[in-house]
Write a protein that holds these residues in place. Sequence first.
Motif, PDB file in Angstrom:
ATOM      1  N   PRO A  86      -3.806  11.489  26.902  1.00 32.74           N
ATOM      2  CA  PRO A  86      -4.954  10.987  25.711  1.00 32.74           C
ATOM      3  C   PRO A  86      -5.585  10.451  25.576  1.00 32.74           C
ATOM      4  CG  PRO A  86      -2.212  10.082  26.662  1.00 32.74           C
ATOM      5  CD  PRO A  86      -2.660  11.131  27.804  1.00 32.74           C
ATOM      6  N   ARG A  87      -6.150  10.581  24.458  1.00 34.23           N
ATOM      7  CA  ARG A  87      -7.654  10.614  24.496  1.00 34.23           C
ATOM      8  C   ARG A  87      -8.286   8.752  24.067  1.00 34.23           C
ATOM      9  NH1 ARG A  87      -9.794  15.396  21.168  1.00 34.23           N
ATOM     10  NH2 ARG A  87      -8.382  16.862  21.131  1.00 34.23           N
ATOM     11  N   THR A  88      -7.634   7.816  24.125  1.00 30.44           N
ATOM     12  CA  THR A  88      -7.671   6.757  24.035  1.00 30.44           C
ATOM     13  C   THR A  88      -7.475   6.029  25.314  1.00 30.44           C
ATOM     14  OG1 THR A  88      -6.091   5.958  22.993  1.00 30.44           O
ATOM     15  CG2 THR A  88      -8.092   7.372  22.118  1.00 30.44           C
ATOM     16  N   ALA A  89      -7.975   4.743  25.129  1.00 30.85           N
ATOM     17  CA  ALA A  89      -7.415   4.416  26.677  1.00 30.85           C
ATOM     18  C   ALA A  89      -6.101   3.765  26.281  1.00 30.85           C
ATOM     19  CB  ALA A  89      -8.283   3.217  27.969  1.00 30.85           C
ATOM     20  N   LEU A  90      -5.925   2.918  25.050  1.00 38.42           N
ATOM     21  CA  LEU A  90      -4.998   2.811  24.909  1.00 38.42           C
ATOM     22  C   LEU A  90      -4.284   3.234  24.629  1.00 38.42           C
ATOM     23  CD1 LEU A  90      -3.607   0.489  23.194  1.00 38.42           C
ATOM     24  CD2 LEU A  90      -3.994   1.227  20.973  1.00 38.42           C
ATOM     25  N   GLY A  91      -4.272   4.528  23.879  1.00 43.43           N
ATOM     26  CA  GLY A  91      -3.204   5.851  24.273  1.00 43.43           C
ATOM     27  C   GLY A  91      -2.111   6.033  25.907  1.00 43.43           C
ATOM     28  N   LEU A  92      -3.351   6.035  26.649  1.00 45.37           N
ATOM     29  CA  LEU A  92      -2.934   5.909  27.833  1.00 45.37           C
ATOM     30  C   LEU A  92      -2.540   4.849  28.499  1.00 45.37           C
ATOM     31  CD1 LEU A  92      -6.259   7.636  30.452  1.00 45.37           C
ATOM     32  CD2 LEU A  92      -4.514   8.771  29.697  1.00 45.37           C
ATOM     33  N   ARG A  93      -2.396   3.838  28.200  1.00 43.80           N
ATOM     34  CA  ARG A  93      -1.537   2.411  28.211  1.00 43.80           C
ATOM     35  C   ARG A  93       0.221   2.960  27.471  1.00 43.80           C
ATOM     36  NH1 ARG A  93      -6.463  -0.001  28.283  1.00 43.80           N
ATOM     37  NH2 ARG A  93      -6.283  -0.403  25.585  1.00 43.80           N
TER      38      ARG A  93
END
Length: 397
Positions: A350-357
Amino acid sequence: MVTKSVLVSGAGIAGPALAYWLHRYGFRVTVVEQAPAPRSGGQAVDFKGATHRLVLERMGIWDEIQRRRTGRTDVVYVDDADRELAVMSGDFTGGDVEILRGDLTAVLLERTTADCEYRFGDSVTALTETADGVYAEFANGPAETFDLVVGCDGIHSTIRRFAFGPERDFVRHLGYYYCVAGASAYGMSAGHTERGRALAWNRPGRSATAGGSKASQLYLFASPELDYDRRDLAAQRQLVAERFAGVGGGVPGMLAALPTLPDFYLDSLSRVDLRGKYTRGRVALVGDAAYGNTLGGVGTGLAVVGAYVLAGELAAAGGDHTVAFAEYDRIMARYAKIAGTANAGRFLAPRTALGLRARNWFLGSRAFDLMLRYADKAVNDIELRDYAVELGLVAER
């Protein structure tokens, strides 16, 4: 029995699988492959569901695939201190049975080389369709005319370009690139049936996975389309190293080992969209050339099912490609929807830290289990004719 001649471009998986069925139904088959020899090793591929197994059993190779299978590998997402963040089960990544791509190709070649002509180190350079056949020109041999031509030559298919048009019209870049290096994607080798474990480190838009003490590696990174020399592997390795510079955890060790690993391959994540029309004139496409979706998880199964359907429809139609191709398009347009709109890059990197979480949460949720059930249903959403029984080649099963 049919006696028409068929030129198949590509000796990976779809090509030899198609050659097997075409020969069984009485076609004369020539397979041309640009590589100088069959490729060994490569990343792991898998089959899942009753439909895939049925085709493999009818080919008589299910038991051999079981013998050469690898073990399932759980991918454990960790932080820079190797603390576990989430686990992607090997039951998801490895299907019902997993095998190295090179081993699967070897199984298929063992069953077709005695009956079909293979020409390694050659490629098709031009196609001209006439009223009676397709005139094919080759890089390293004299031109010939065949009744039919089938492209089994991957997402960057040359046959598709000749028959359908430029790649840019049918292949969509999904915003990511991937690189595999080593014996397989996650480090399991043939004949190992124990469960494996691979570690993955993420940064927004980047994912690096290592198994087998970094002897096998998988990288994904977000990027617009890149212009690079596909023949310059050293430059490609440097490109990967630059993209992952500064990532912690085990990634520096992976990059240190990367220059020495075999089976290096870098390419874009792409999806082929032919809008359900995989044939044109006397030319057909099978596998990734027709309905590829990189790292989508169903490409190998689609290839063997597509080969089974195309050959069977040709045999059932007595070699009349106008009838057979229409049925092949109809059947596979519906079934190939399983490749769908999935983008493995968005899920794995995922392109964002939020997406990773969010991804890490999803892997441990009930929603992930529901997705697995949907995928299991989709791979079996097809009714396969028993062409061999219909043609009287085998007794009722």
